[in-house]
Write a protein that holds these residues in place. Structure first.
Motif, PDB file in Angstrom:
ATOM      1  N   GLN A   1     -51.589  14.587  -4.005  1.00  0.00           N
ATOM      2  CA  GLN A   1     -50.973  13.330  -4.438  1.00  0.00           C
ATOM      3  C   GLN A   1     -51.665  12.122  -3.818  1.00  0.00           C
ATOM      4  O   GLN A   1     -51.835  12.034  -2.609  1.00  0.00           O
TER       5      GLN A   1
ATOM      6  N   ARG B   1     -51.666  12.710   0.192  1.00  0.00           N
ATOM      7  CA  ARG B   1     -50.658  13.152   1.149  1.00  0.00           C
ATOM      8  C   ARG B   1     -51.096  14.483   1.771  1.00  0.00           C
ATOM      9  O   ARG B   1     -51.300  15.466   1.066  1.00  0.00           O
ATOM     10  N   THR B   2     -51.220  14.497   3.083  1.00  0.00           N
ATOM     11  CA  THR B   2     -51.489  15.716   3.835  1.00  0.00           C
ATOM     12  C   THR B   2     -50.402  15.843   4.907  1.00  0.00           C
ATOM     13  O   THR B   2     -49.614  14.915   5.105  1.00  0.00           O
TER      14      THR B   2
ATOM     15  N   PRO C   1     -46.284  16.452  -0.282  1.00  0.00           N
ATOM     16  CA  PRO C   1     -46.631  16.047  -1.645  1.00  0.00           C
ATOM     17  C   PRO C   1     -45.453  16.249  -2.588  1.00  0.00           C
ATOM     18  O   PRO C   1     -44.747  17.251  -2.515  1.00  0.00           O
TER      19      PRO C   1
ATOM     20  N   TYR D   1     -47.935  12.981   6.649  1.00  0.00           N
ATOM     21  CA  TYR D   1     -48.020  11.715   5.926  1.00  0.00           C
ATOM     22  C   TYR D   1     -46.700  10.942   5.969  1.00  0.00           C
ATOM     23  O   TYR D   1     -45.627  11.505   5.784  1.00  0.00           O
ATOM     24  N   LYS D   2     -46.830   9.624   6.190  1.00  0.00           N
ATOM     25  CA  LYS D   2     -45.700   8.699   6.102  1.00  0.00           C
ATOM     26  C   LYS D   2     -46.116   7.531   5.215  1.00  0.00           C
ATOM     27  O   LYS D   2     -47.266   7.092   5.236  1.00  0.00           O
ATOM     28  N   ARG D   3     -45.171   7.012   4.459  1.00  0.00           N
ATOM     29  CA  ARG D   3     -45.430   5.836   3.654  1.00  0.00           C
ATOM     30  C   ARG D   3     -45.712   4.632   4.545  1.00  0.00           C
ATOM     31  O   ARG D   3     -45.287   4.572   5.703  1.00  0.00           O
TER      32      ARG D   3
ATOM     33  N   ASP E   1     -46.092  21.215   4.749  1.00  0.00           N
ATOM     34  CA  ASP E   1     -46.540  20.368   5.854  1.00  0.00           C
ATOM     35  C   ASP E   1     -46.326  20.996   7.227  1.00  0.00           C
ATOM     36  O   ASP E   1     -46.526  20.341   8.254  1.00  0.00           O
TER      37      ASP E   1
ATOM     38  N   THR F   1     -52.703   8.559  -2.302  1.00  0.00           N
ATOM     39  CA  THR F   1     -52.110   7.540  -1.429  1.00  0.00           C
ATOM     40  C   THR F   1     -53.011   6.320  -1.272  1.00  0.00           C
ATOM     41  O   THR F   1     -52.566   5.293  -0.769  1.00  0.00           O
TER      42      THR F   1
END
Length: 586
Positions: A370, A345-346, A360, A349-351, A509, A372
């Motif tokens: 974290q 995660r940077t 994160p 980031y989106k799922r 972020d 991904t």
């Protein structure tokens, strides 16, 4: 008609389909008088090898690669494996010293011709069996060094075979080469990711020969010959697959091509040579989502040295930047090799299938980096609900094997880099690797880690190790890489995470909202933030003065150079067979 066999269902398929002809007897007790009478029976028997001998999602003891979990300096957990701390002990029984899978393979090779199936048909099933015998023995040698070579099943009355001593590594690996060459010559060429073919065998040969060649080169204490012979065999096998095989590096757009390959719910046949498949409908899943988002599996995260190893987007070295070591998360992740943002995660980031931007989550990562990679939609976050396929052999590895073998041989050219590493860099729109530039200016940051690289190709070998670590992270290669390069000392270094100057409020972020509060004393009131109490929930190198997160700071780690590159044999087996000798210093 295309035949799809789910590797994860191989054993079920075998039991169901073989009930009449094999009478549900154990594989080691099937009578050759009533079996192997048709191609279907040959196929059903070798299908069992896939499930039993290939790595699964949660067990990294079976093979070279575990699927998404790693016990090394790549992925850090809040608890450390005994092989990382140096606290391995001699097991009483079993461990990896298990020969049941080999017996099943050898039984087939001894009996597959007795049913009268035409040799023109049966030879490809013998080739599958020899592929798996080569796979089995390459892994045993990597773990234990010298091992007994068995080419036929052992009967309980065969005392000589049961009590034989270990054969030399050189004899065993020459036998492995014979097996894998037979497989290459006799497996079909049709492209399939569910069964081994000629290209899978070439990929395996490139892998096992690279391991053996570099192990023999760097472990001079074992006085093993023919390092260059194995390195050349690795390069040749990889080049044959590159030049004549049907595979390519998957591309779409640089900001998502790498990650799309791993969270897709179907196999990408362009790059994936062999995969283990899963199915929500059949309730056969793995656990990668839960592993990465829940606090239940050790809160895995990338280690700081790996994060530092990612280049800048323009190809320059991050660790050449003034003050790089004290950059916060937002700054250190900016303008990096796009694979970093497609692995952890940077900012932004989106799922998968999600619309919310997520920072994160420190409930899911102990380092702040974290994971991904392999992580699919949030609907799969429950325990054992991830359905995406996991690669066992991937074309990218073959490209890396080719370049490294040539570099270690001293025959690497710029053209070789362009036909291998450039393809991986092009996927994410990164500049290619320049041979002359790398060798004229070796990276001191990497040179401080990989202490045994000393040749005219030092610079490019270091760069290839960087590339391999980044491209293959979470695919289970790192332990064996450290072992073959003789760099076990890296496991003893303090594992670290993200940098913080001390207690305070942090916008991870850059969206103007506080994501994380590191505090002392009483917990402050900050809406929608994560809270970590300093020296309780999080440890920094210099306490209240800040520094990198330190993971397991009170857990001592050792690596004994004279012992720990090989695993110990079980004590029970040494008692049962007095001709077996324990590995040095165990």
């Amino acid at each position: 008609m295309k035949r799809i066999i789910y590797l994860a269902l191989a054993a079920i398929t075998l039991i169901t389909a073989c009930k009449k002809s094999l009478d549900l007897e154990p594989l080691s007790q099937i009578s050759p008088n009533n079996s192997f009478n048709s191609e279907n029976e040959l196929r059903l028997y070798v299908t069992s090898f896939y499930d039993k001998m290939l790595p699964n999602a949660d067990n990294e003891d079976k093979a070279f690669t575990s699927l998404y979990t790693e016990s090394s300096d790549n992925i850090v957990l809040n608890g450390l494996d005994k092989k990382i701390t140096g606290n391995r002990v001699v097991p009483v029984a079993a461990g990896g010293w298990n020969w049941a899978d080999l017996r099943n393979v050898n039984y087939f090779l001894q009996n597959y011709q007795r049913g009268g199936v035409s040799p023109a048909i049966s030879v490809k099933y013998a080739a599958v069996a020899k592929f798996f015998r080569a796979y089995f023995y390459a892994n045993m040698v990597a773990a234990y060094g010298d091992v007994p070579w068995y080419s036929k099943p052992i009967e309980t009355t065969d005392n000589a075979a049961l009590t034989k001593s270990r054969d030399s590594r050189t004899l065993v690996m020459d036998s492995v080469l014979n097996d894998i060459d037979f497989a290459i010559a006799n497996l079909p060429t049709a492209q399939t990711f569910t069964e081994v073919n000629k290209w899978t065998a070439l990929a395996l040969k490139s892998r096992l020969c690279l391991f053996e060649g570099t192990f023999r080169k760097y472990h001079t204490e074992f006085n093993l010959p023919d390092a260059d012979r194995f390195l050349q065999a690795s390069a040749d096998a990889a080049e044959q697959l590159i030049d004549k095989g049907p595979y390519s590096v998957y591309t779409s757009s640089p900001d998502k091509a790498y990650t799309d390959l791993f969270h897709a719910l179907t196999v990408n046949p362009a790059e994936i040579i062999l995969a283990r498949q899963y199915s929500t409908n059949l309730q056969i899943n793995h656990n990668v989502n839960y592993y990465t988002v829940s606090p239940s599996f050790g809160k895995p995260g990338l280690e700081k040295k790996l994060v530092n190893s990612y280049l800048m987007k323009d190809g320059s070295r991050f660790t050449d930047k003034p003050g790089y070591a004290a950059l916060g998360f937002l700054e250190e992740t900016k303008d990096r090799d796009p694979r970093l943002a497609q692995t952890i995660r940077t900012p932004g980031y989106k799922r998968v299938d999600g619309t919310s931007v997520l920072a994160p989550s420190y409930s899911g990562t102990v380092t702040g980096y974290q994971l991904t990679k392999f992580v699919t939609s949030a609907v799969n976050d429950a325990n054992s609900k991830s359905p995406n396929p996991l690669p066992v052999f991937r074309y990218a590895e073959v490209l890396l094997n080719f370049a490294e073998a040539k570099a270690e041989l001293g025959t690497l050219t710029q053209g070789d880099l362009d036909k291998s590493i450039k393809k991986l860099r092009d996927r994410v729109n990164m500049p290619g690797m320049n041979l002359a530039l790398a060798n004229s200016n070796p990276d001191p940051y990497l040179a401080g880690q990989y202490t045994h690289v000393n040749s005219a190709n030092k610079g490019v070998i270091l760069e290839l190790r960087r590339e391999r670590r980044i491209e293959l992270v979470m695919e289970g290669f790192r332990w064996n890489d450290l072992m073959r390069w003789k760099e076990g000392h890296l496991l003893t270094e303090q594992f670290k995470g993200a940098y913080f100057p001390g207690a305070g409020n942090y916008d991870l972020d850059g969206d103007g909202k506080i994501d994380l509060v590191i505090y002392t004393g009483n917990q402050p009131a900050v809406p929608d933030a994560q809270f970590l109490k300093l020296d309780v929930d999080i440890s920094l190198e210099n306490g209240s003065s800040g520094g990198n997160i330190v993971v397991n700071p009170n857990t001592p780690k050792t690596f004994r150079e004279e012992r720990d590159y090989l695993f110990p044999l079980p004590s029970q087996d040494l008692l049962l067979n007095p001709n077996l000798k324990q590995n040095p210093n165990w």
